[in-house]
Design a protein around this motif. Structure first.
Motif, mmCIF file in Angstrom:
data_model
loop_
_atom_site.group_PDB
_atom_site.id
_atom_site.type_symbol
_atom_site.label_atom_id
_atom_site.label_comp_id
_atom_site.label_asym_id
_atom_site.label_seq_id
_atom_site.Cartn_x
_atom_site.Cartn_y
_atom_site.Cartn_z
ATOM 1 N N LYS A 1 -1.326 -35.325 0.339
ATOM 2 C CA LYS A 1 -1.335 -34.419 -0.815
ATOM 3 C C LYS A 1 -0.061 -34.576 -1.657
ATOM 4 O O LYS A 1 -0.122 -34.517 -2.892
ATOM 5 C CB LYS A 1 -1.469 -32.974 -0.320
ATOM 6 C CG LYS A 1 -1.728 -31.953 -1.417
ATOM 7 C CD LYS A 1 -1.898 -30.565 -0.842
ATOM 8 C CE LYS A 1 -0.590 -30.069 -0.237
ATOM 9 N NZ LYS A 1 -0.649 -28.642 0.162
ATOM 10 N N TRP B 1 -2.260 -34.656 6.337
ATOM 11 C CA TRP B 1 -2.835 -34.146 5.099
ATOM 12 C C TRP B 1 -1.736 -33.834 4.074
ATOM 13 O O TRP B 1 -1.847 -34.183 2.902
ATOM 14 C CB TRP B 1 -3.669 -32.898 5.368
ATOM 15 C CG TRP B 1 -4.049 -32.189 4.090
ATOM 16 C CD1 TRP B 1 -3.538 -31.033 3.589
ATOM 17 C CD2 TRP B 1 -4.993 -32.660 3.121
ATOM 18 N NE1 TRP B 1 -4.098 -30.729 2.390
ATOM 19 C CE2 TRP B 1 -5.000 -31.706 2.074
ATOM 20 C CE3 TRP B 1 -5.836 -33.767 3.042
ATOM 21 C CZ2 TRP B 1 -5.816 -31.844 0.949
ATOM 22 C CZ3 TRP B 1 -6.661 -33.898 1.928
ATOM 23 C CH2 TRP B 1 -6.644 -32.952 0.892
ATOM 24 N N ASN B 2 -0.681 -33.170 4.512
ATOM 25 C CA ASN B 2 0.419 -32.825 3.608
ATOM 26 C C ASN B 2 1.065 -34.081 3.018
ATOM 27 O O ASN B 2 1.446 -34.106 1.843
ATOM 28 C CB ASN B 2 1.473 -31.982 4.332
ATOM 29 C CG ASN B 2 0.986 -30.569 4.616
ATOM 30 O OD1 ASN B 2 0.079 -30.077 3.948
ATOM 31 N ND2 ASN B 2 1.569 -29.921 5.605
ATOM 32 N N LYS C 1 -2.618 -31.800 10.153
ATOM 33 C CA LYS C 1 -2.026 -31.065 9.029
ATOM 34 C C LYS C 1 -0.871 -31.859 8.408
ATOM 35 O O LYS C 1 -0.737 -31.940 7.174
ATOM 36 C CB LYS C 1 -1.523 -29.711 9.530
ATOM 37 C CG LYS C 1 -0.756 -28.882 8.512
ATOM 38 C CD LYS C 1 -1.672 -28.164 7.567
ATOM 39 C CE LYS C 1 -0.911 -27.187 6.690
ATOM 40 N NZ LYS C 1 -1.758 -26.554 5.672
ATOM 41 N N THR D 1 -6.412 -27.085 5.158
ATOM 42 C CA THR D 1 -6.135 -26.912 3.724
ATOM 43 C C THR D 1 -6.220 -25.443 3.292
ATOM 44 O O THR D 1 -6.062 -25.134 2.111
ATOM 45 C CB THR D 1 -7.116 -27.733 2.870
ATOM 46 O OG1 THR D 1 -8.458 -27.323 3.167
ATOM 47 C CG2 THR D 1 -6.970 -29.216 3.141
ATOM 48 N N SER E 1 -8.793 -23.490 3.000
ATOM 49 C CA SER E 1 -9.828 -23.413 1.973
ATOM 50 C C SER E 1 -10.414 -22.005 1.856
ATOM 51 O O SER E 1 -10.326 -21.190 2.778
ATOM 52 C CB SER E 1 -10.951 -24.400 2.290
ATOM 53 O OG SER E 1 -10.494 -25.718 2.141
#
Length: 484
Positions: A175, A171-172, A168, A216, A218
């Protein structure tokens, strides 16, 4: 945010990839697209690696076949002016893979770490090719290697566990530094804490999609494959098998564990944690609604949702009059197998504790027998326990359905159907949740058994009547029209 995944069969050739690109054009721009390797590429790469490690020069032929498949796709799907850019990227990857295979040939060694390294090229190649062709077709899309995001760590016995906190965080970080629109990522691939490449197991691209959906938050996961969802039984065995409209997460877990190959079992847990629905759809029949996996469906009237099975099972029997009333035997059986990496598919125990029956994969049967005989060496020597008996070529067959618990007689119908068709049941297992009822039968009876159960639980009982009409006047004509 949505996550979609395209399986190997969906991108197996240029025609199928063109179909996938058309789908990509129509999906929302805030979508992560996960792709498997093209067709059977992963199997072929592993085959080449094993041949090379055995100093068999045929690995070069397998490598050429892989290379030819990918280059033909590039030539058919991109114009001549753009081909150079794609071929440059792809050629570099093939040179890397060829160098590793040549190294294996010289060293003569092949292990899991090497297999992870070479098999990862399948997804890297497919994702790079589809990304470049999509760019050439003016599709707004970015590329990100899953290795840079998904991090795993090893638990006891080298089992891989996803480190969701680190995943996570990565990913952040991505992003925050990038403008987000459609993002293509290779499935199957991850990295360990030393940033060394590893893989998520066969079918791992499904798992990749579910991991990414979880981190994410989703809205949904769509798994595009070559069938219209999960079926009531294996359609290759039962011609009357029908797609299942809706399954709970738990039902899908049971079916996938007991042999349904459409979805990789670990895929379901991350989606279930966040209550993200999973849709299994057919790339070659996009209008079919497929199967939806989500929270339990209170509207559905189906009691039994599906029939699944696992072949090539061995049954080991540990029995003896000396076991009666003596605690600890089943614990010792489980522990000795657990510590030696032997997975138990099914287990039953007589209430008298006179016998323990376990089902394991046939490949592990001799190993398991030897381990148990060593563990109970003194008991066998003193006739407290009989010699361990093995029944090979068995099959585990399972009925799955959340609502079986509230209906009486499901077990009776199952075993009555099998018995009336002369199918012998070797062992029975049913959990207290009553979500599945499992029986062990001989492998030779599996086709007959599954068709019998499917007919009993899914097909309407139709009685054939022969009707003869003599003298077709007004009444007879009206009757014929009504029948039509």
């Amino acid at each position: 945010m949505n996550v979609v995944k395209f399986g190997g069969s969906s991108i197996s050739n240029s025609k199928n990839i063109k179909r996938v690109l058309d789908l990509i054009k129509r999906i929302d721009e805030k979508t992560i697209i996960v792709v498997s390797a093209i067709g059977k590429t992963t199997d072929l790469i592993t085959k080449a690696g094993i041949l090379a490690s055995k100093k068999d020069s045929k690995y070069k032929e397998v490598f050429k076949k892989i290379k030819s498949t990918h280059f033909n796709i590039i030539r058919k799907l991109s114009d001549i002016n753009f081909q150079v850019k794609i071929l440059t990227t792809v050629q570099k990857l093939f040179i890397e893979l060829e160098n590793i295979l040549d190294g294996l040939y010289n060293v003569g060694e092949f292990n899991k770490s090497i297999n992870d390294k070479i098999s990862s090229y399948g997804e890297i190649l497919s994702s790079r090719i589809i990304f470049r062709i999509a760019i050439n077709q003016n599709i707004n899309i970015n590329y990100l290697n899953s290795k840079e995001i998904i991090q795993v760590e090893k638990s006891s016995f080298d089992k891989l566990i996803v480190d969701y906190r680190s995943t996570k965080k990565k990913w952040n970080h991505y992003k925050d530094k990038n403008t987000f629109f459609r993002l293509i990522m290779p499935g199957f691939i991850a990295s360990d804490k030393k940033n060394k490449i590893t893989t998520l197991g066969r079918g791992g691209s499904d798992f990749t999609a579910s991991i990414l959906a979880k981190i994410t938050n989703s809205n949904k996961i769509i798994l595009w494959t070559d069938v219209s969802g999960l079926y009531s039984a294996n359609p290759k065995i039962v011609k009357q098998a029908i797609p299942i409209n809706h399954l709970s997460y738990e039902e899908a877990m049971e079916l996938s564990h007991f042999g349904a190959k459409v979805i990789y079992p670990p895929t379901i847990q991350p989606a279930m944690d966040k209550k993200i629905p999973i849709f299994i759809k057919n790339t070659f029949d996009v209008r079919h609604k497929g199967t939806r996996i989500g929270l339990n469906d209170s509207v559905s009237k189906s009691i039994v949702k599906g029939i699944s099975h696992i072949e090539n099972i061995s049954i080991l029997n540990v029995e003896g009059s000396g076991m009666i009333g003596e605690p600890g035997y089943i614990k010792r059986v489980y522990e000795v197998l657990y510590h030696n990496h032997v997975s138990i598919v099914l287990a039953t125990q007589a209430s008298s504790e006179h016998s323990i029956c376990i089902g394991i994969k046939m490949d592990d049967s001799l190993k398991a027998k030897k381990l148990i005989e060593i563990e109970f060496k003194n008991e066998i020597k003193n006739n407290i326990i009989k010699k361990i008996n093995i029944d090979d070529n068995q099959c585990v067959i399972t009925l799955v359905g959340d609502k079986m618990k509230k209906h009486q007689g499901i077990s009776g119908k199952m075993f009555s159907a099998l018995g009336s068709n002369n199918i012998n049941v070797k062992a029975i297992s049913q959990g207290s949740s009553e979500r599945n009822i499992t029986a062990v039968i001989e492998k030779k009876d599996v086709k007959k058994a599954i068709n019998t159960l499917h007919e009993r639980f899914f097909e309407r009982n139709i009685k054939e009547v022969n009707l003869f009409i003599i003298g077709v006047g007004n009444v007879g004509s009206s009757l014929i029209n009504q029948i039509k």
